[in-house]
Design a protein around this motif. Structure first.
Motif, mmCIF file in Angstrom:
data_model
loop_
_atom_site.group_PDB
_atom_site.id
_atom_site.type_symbol
_atom_site.label_atom_id
_atom_site.label_comp_id
_atom_site.label_asym_id
_atom_site.label_seq_id
_atom_site.Cartn_x
_atom_site.Cartn_y
_atom_site.Cartn_z
ATOM 1 N N ARG A 1 -5.745 16.202 29.466
ATOM 2 C CA ARG A 1 -4.985 16.536 28.252
ATOM 3 C C ARG A 1 -4.214 17.832 28.433
ATOM 4 N N ALA A 2 -4.818 18.819 29.089
ATOM 5 C CA ALA A 2 -4.135 20.099 29.330
ATOM 6 C C ALA A 2 -2.915 19.900 30.229
ATOM 7 N N ILE A 3 -3.045 19.048 31.227
ATOM 8 C CA ILE A 3 -1.907 18.751 32.108
ATOM 9 C C ILE A 3 -0.806 18.060 31.319
ATOM 10 N N ARG A 4 -1.198 17.077 30.487
ATOM 11 C CA ARG A 4 -0.206 16.335 29.693
ATOM 12 C C ARG A 4 0.549 17.271 28.761
ATOM 13 N N ALA A 5 -0.121 18.291 28.252
ATOM 14 C CA ALA A 5 0.513 19.220 27.311
ATOM 15 C C ALA A 5 1.646 20.018 27.940
ATOM 16 N N MET B 1 3.435 18.791 30.736
ATOM 17 C CA MET B 1 4.306 17.894 31.497
ATOM 18 C C MET B 1 5.672 17.767 30.840
ATOM 19 N N ALA B 2 6.682 17.543 31.656
ATOM 20 C CA ALA B 2 8.003 17.207 31.135
ATOM 21 C C ALA B 2 7.906 15.856 30.429
ATOM 22 N N ALA B 3 8.773 15.615 29.481
ATOM 23 C CA ALA B 3 8.737 14.370 28.700
ATOM 24 C C ALA B 3 8.796 13.134 29.586
ATOM 25 N N ASP B 4 9.533 13.215 30.698
ATOM 26 C CA ASP B 4 9.640 12.067 31.591
ATOM 27 C C ASP B 4 8.775 12.227 32.839
ATOM 28 N N GLY B 5 7.838 13.170 32.797
ATOM 29 C CA GLY B 5 6.992 13.455 33.954
ATOM 30 C C GLY B 5 5.902 12.415 34.158
ATOM 31 N N VAL B 6 5.385 12.394 35.370
ATOM 32 C CA VAL B 6 4.252 11.534 35.704
ATOM 33 C C VAL B 6 3.193 12.377 36.405
ATOM 34 N N ILE B 7 1.978 11.883 36.371
ATOM 35 C CA ILE B 7 0.875 12.517 37.081
ATOM 36 C C ILE B 7 0.392 11.538 38.136
ATOM 37 N N ALA C 1 -6.374 6.821 29.605
ATOM 38 C CA ALA C 1 -5.963 6.337 28.281
ATOM 39 C C ALA C 1 -6.491 7.253 27.174
ATOM 40 N N ILE C 2 -7.735 7.667 27.275
ATOM 41 C CA ILE C 2 -8.303 8.568 26.260
ATOM 42 C C ILE C 2 -7.527 9.881 26.231
ATOM 43 N N ALA C 3 -7.111 10.356 27.409
ATOM 44 C CA ALA C 3 -6.375 11.622 27.498
ATOM 45 C C ALA C 3 -4.917 11.488 27.081
ATOM 46 N N GLY C 4 -4.474 10.254 26.765
ATOM 47 C CA GLY C 4 -3.125 10.067 26.251
ATOM 48 C C GLY C 4 -2.100 9.624 27.265
ATOM 49 N N TYR C 5 -2.547 8.973 28.336
ATOM 50 C CA TYR C 5 -1.638 8.510 29.366
ATOM 51 C C TYR C 5 -1.518 6.992 29.354
ATOM 52 N N SER D 1 2.690 10.269 30.187
ATOM 53 C CA SER D 1 2.275 10.497 28.805
ATOM 54 C C SER D 1 2.751 9.324 27.965
ATOM 55 N N HIS D 2 1.853 8.741 27.188
ATOM 56 C CA HIS D 2 2.281 7.583 26.392
ATOM 57 C C HIS D 2 3.112 8.042 25.205
ATOM 58 N N ASP D 3 3.957 7.155 24.743
ATOM 59 C CA ASP D 3 4.896 7.486 23.669
ATOM 60 C C ASP D 3 4.363 7.116 22.291
ATOM 61 N N GLY D 4 3.075 6.844 22.207
ATOM 62 C CA GLY D 4 2.497 6.474 20.916
ATOM 63 C C GLY D 4 2.588 4.985 20.648
ATOM 64 N N GLY D 5 3.057 4.211 21.632
ATOM 65 C CA GLY D 5 3.205 2.783 21.446
ATOM 66 C C GLY D 5 1.923 1.990 21.580
#
Length: 118
Positions: free
Chosen positions: A7-11, A13-19, A53-57, A80-84
């Motif tokens: 979650r800290a990494i996702r916070a 990340m660039a909007a179009d970034g990947v991990i 998925a739990i972390a929002g990816y 990062s998922h878009d809320g879909g």
């Protein structure tokens, strides 16, 4: 706590970034000596997918591979998922399979290390 770290990494990340993640595959362990001691957490493909998925990816790719000079591993690419979609959440942390797997691996590792020291 891998989920908090993800979650800290996702916070940041660039909007179009990947991990990209590469970890040993716990399903390929045959004995305690297979534990990779530099890893505090050990994942199966299912547990890694759920943790992300739990972390929002959203997992874009997840596959097993055999890196040279390292144990059988898992490679994942996620964004990062878009809320879909809804991230899975376990209301009772004691029944969370990711945390249960972490706890079991930590206990096994501790028993192994103690057996080597004693």
């Amino acid at each position: 706590d891998p989920i908090s770290q993800l979650r800290a990494i996702r916070a940041v990340m660039a909007a179009d970034g990947v991990i990209c993640i590469d970890v040993p595959d716990v399903t390929q362990y045959h004995s305690l000596s297979d534990l990779h001691l530099s890893h505090c957490t050990h994942f199966s493909a299912d547990h890694l997918r759920v943790a992300l998925a739990i972390a929002g990816y959203e997992v874009l790719e997840l596959r097993a591979h055999l890196p040279p000079h390292l144990p059988p591993s898992l490679f994942a690419v996620a964004r990062s998922h878009d809320g879909g979609f809804e991230s899975p959440v376990w209301p009772d942390k004691a029944k969370d399979p990711v945390r249960a797997g972490i706890a079991a691996a930590d206990q096994s590792l501790m028993r192994y290390m103690l057996s080597k020291l004693c």
